[in-house]
Design an enzyme around this catalytic site. Structure first.
Site, mmCIF file in Angstrom:
data_model
loop_
_atom_site.group_PDB
_atom_site.id
_atom_site.type_symbol
_atom_site.label_atom_id
_atom_site.label_comp_id
_atom_site.label_asym_id
_atom_site.label_seq_id
_atom_site.Cartn_x
_atom_site.Cartn_y
_atom_site.Cartn_z
ATOM 1 N N LYS A 156 0.843 -1.205 0.000
ATOM 2 C CA LYS A 156 0.000 0.000 0.000
ATOM 3 C C LYS A 156 0.879 1.256 0.000
ATOM 4 O O LYS A 156 0.620 2.212 -0.726
ATOM 5 C CB LYS A 156 -0.951 -0.022 1.212
ATOM 6 C CG LYS A 156 -2.043 -1.077 1.061
ATOM 7 C CD LYS A 156 -2.886 -1.307 2.309
ATOM 8 C CE LYS A 156 -3.809 -2.504 2.067
ATOM 9 N NZ LYS A 156 -4.662 -2.856 3.204
ATOM 10 N N GLN A 163 -4.923 -1.635 9.366
ATOM 11 C CA GLN A 163 -4.743 -2.948 8.749
ATOM 12 C C GLN A 163 -5.315 -4.031 9.666
ATOM 13 O O GLN A 163 -5.028 -4.072 10.857
ATOM 14 C CB GLN A 163 -3.242 -3.192 8.471
ATOM 15 C CG GLN A 163 -2.946 -4.455 7.713
ATOM 16 C CD GLN A 163 -3.493 -4.457 6.284
ATOM 17 O OE1 GLN A 163 -3.668 -3.419 5.667
ATOM 18 N NE2 GLN A 163 -3.762 -5.633 5.764
ATOM 19 N N ASP A 187 -11.308 2.315 3.395
ATOM 20 C CA ASP A 187 -11.544 0.869 3.266
ATOM 21 C C ASP A 187 -13.029 0.574 3.004
ATOM 22 O O ASP A 187 -13.371 -0.518 2.551
ATOM 23 C CB ASP A 187 -11.153 0.149 4.572
ATOM 24 C CG ASP A 187 -9.796 -0.522 4.493
ATOM 25 O OD1 ASP A 187 -9.432 -0.992 3.398
ATOM 26 O OD2 ASP A 187 -9.114 -0.600 5.533
HETATM 27 N N1 GUN Z 1 -6.522 -7.040 5.844
HETATM 28 C C1 GUN Z 1 -6.669 -7.802 4.735
HETATM 29 N N2 GUN Z 1 -7.241 -7.086 3.733
HETATM 30 C C2 GUN Z 1 -7.467 -5.853 4.235
HETATM 31 C C3 GUN Z 1 -8.022 -4.660 3.691
HETATM 32 O O1 GUN Z 1 -8.465 -4.584 2.539
HETATM 33 N N3 GUN Z 1 -8.063 -3.589 4.527
HETATM 34 C C4 GUN Z 1 -7.617 -3.640 5.799
HETATM 35 N N4 GUN Z 1 -7.715 -2.539 6.544
HETATM 36 N N5 GUN Z 1 -7.095 -4.728 6.340
HETATM 37 C C5 GUN Z 1 -7.020 -5.822 5.552
#
Ligand code: GUN
Length: 282
Positions: free
Chosen positions: A52, A96, A119
């Site tokens: 990211k 996350q 998200d």
């Molecule tokens: N953990 C696995 N996929 C994601 C996601 O798309 N967003 C977040 N915040 N955590 C994750």
């Protein structure tokens, strides 16, 4: 011959478009900033968070990383989120997942301002999607809609079957397909006659979480198959929820694993960050 839906290429295109858009915003004095919070050091999360940050750097989005130790209290995390909510230089906030067990995930998600919920996990964002109001959409299903549209696959009037009912993929996926005027069925572990329902699908979204579950017997001739799963098989090779080799001669289009749905999630996260900055500067 089935079309291979190239998520790697489509996500790269989206990132290039965003890069251009962000450069244009910078000229107008608007910058884009994403706060990324990771609690603990789950190795998979570290990889995702790293990807990211890399995507942010490529596009010209500032990423502010908050790497908190495993022992962080829920209160400390909520305080940080509160601070970031109030910080006008931050457009998006991402915590996350998973977070450590001593924290209440629901409470943490709900602490993020819906204006910064890139998200799309906040109940207000989910509710907005359900009633067709503007709000952030969960990145994986939003990415799947982009894969379909950019591959020239029409959704309107089609029989769409989504297998999986998670809050992050299955449910928002169904809502988005409905918004595109698809006829939508959601299946799950208690669905009777799963195979028959899947065989009706013009567009089958496989998000059951079981490696190579869907073979040719689940697929109608000429169907479009979207594979959300990602697993490692016995040879340590990546595979999806769909048995690719079994269905390939039957489908009209399919997403590979890897290189299908996976790369789209980050591209749509980046899209949501830019959207957040645009909304904040309206
Ligand atoms: N953990 C696995 N996929 C994601 C996601 O798309 N967003 C977040 N915040 N955590 C994750």
């Amino acid at each position: 011959m089935a079309m291979r839906i190239d998520g790697k290429k489509i996500s790269a295109d989206i990132k290039d478009e965003l890069k251009e858009q962000v450069a244009g915003l910078k000229e107008k004095g608007i910058s884009v900033c994403l706060a990324v919070i990771q609690v603990g050091n789950d190795p998979a999360s570290t990889v995702y968070v790293g990807n990211k940050k890399k995507a942010c750097a490529y596009i010209g989005i500032e990423s502010r990383a908050y790497e908190l130790p495993e022992e962080t209290t829920e209160e400390e995390l909520l305080d940080l989120i509160d601070q970031l909510n109030k910080d006008d230089s931050v457009n998006g906030i991402l915590v996350q997942l998973p977070i450590p067990d001593h924290m209440d995930e629901k409470k943490v998600i709900e602490a993020i301002s819906p204006k910064k919920d890139v998200d799309g996990f906040h109940p207000q964002s989910v509710g907005a999607l359900s009633i067709g109001e503007p709000g952030f959409v969960s990145c994986t299903p939003a990415g799947i809609i982009q894969l379909l549209k950019r591959s020239g696959i029409e959704i309107e009037g089609k029989e769409c079957v989504v297998v999986g009912r998670s809050n992050i993929v299955g449910k928002p996926m169904a809502m988005l397909l409905l918004r595109e005027n698809g006829t939508v069925t959601i299946c799950h572990s208690r669905t009777r006659n799963l195979k028959e329902v899947c065989r009706r699908a013009d567009i089958l979204v496989a998000a059951i979480g079981k490696p190579k579950f869907f073979d040719a017997s689940y697929v109608k001739d000429g169907a479009v198959v979207i594979d959300v799963g990602i697993h490692r098989n016995e040879n340590n090779k990546l595979c999806g929820d769909v048995d690719y080799d079994s269905v390939i001669d039957k489908v009209s289009a399919i997403t590979p694993v890897p290189g299908g749905v996976g790369p789209m999630t980050i591209a749509m996260l980046m899209h949501n960050c830019v959207e957040a900055a645009l909304r904040m500067n309206e």
